[in-house]
Design an enzyme around this catalytic site. Sequence first.
Site, PDB file in Angstrom:
ATOM      1  CE  LYS A 269      -0.399  -0.551   4.995  1.00 41.74           C
ATOM      2  NZ  LYS A 269      -1.278  -0.809   6.111  1.00 41.74           N
TER       3      LYS A 269
ATOM      4  CG  ASP B  25      -2.305  -4.288   6.115  1.00 44.97           C
ATOM      5  OD1 ASP B  25      -2.550  -3.105   6.434  1.00 44.97           O
ATOM      6  OD2 ASP B  25      -1.186  -4.677   5.749  1.00 44.97           O
TER       7      ASP B  25
END
Length: 152
Positions: free
Chosen positions: A84, A125
């Site tokens: 990310k 996550d």
Amino acid sequence: MASSLNEDPEGSRITYVKGDLFACPKTDSLAHCISEDCRMGAGIAVLFKKKFGGVQELLNQQKKSGEVAVLKRDGRYIYYLITKKRASHKPTYENLQKSLEAMKSHCLKNGVTDLSMPRIGCGLDRLQWENVSAMIEEVFEATDIKITVYTL
């Protein structure tokens, strides 16, 4: 003391161990997920940062989402899967897949045969382990790389 959980299901390349990831054999390379900004301020990433340092070394590699940054420590590789852009973001399965492919490529080029990791992408996550584990199986299918996943 690490103890093996239900040894890998038939044909699985993943072995599950209940115990401390950092107590894995010193010959195993390690892997976990981070963001492009290399913040590592929460979850198991904090322990990786404390144990292996190298934040500037990682930043200098200028890796983007879907790539992998690598540190070499004590003769083994520490893989930082970039999943990310920022620490506050959530990863995508697509970026995880790309970073796993990049890690596999590095493993094969550098003779890595044993890889230990937590349930990557599934803590803070919020990815689903059943999807992540299937992805790991698929990515590493045609290799001889042994993967051990540690859970507490």
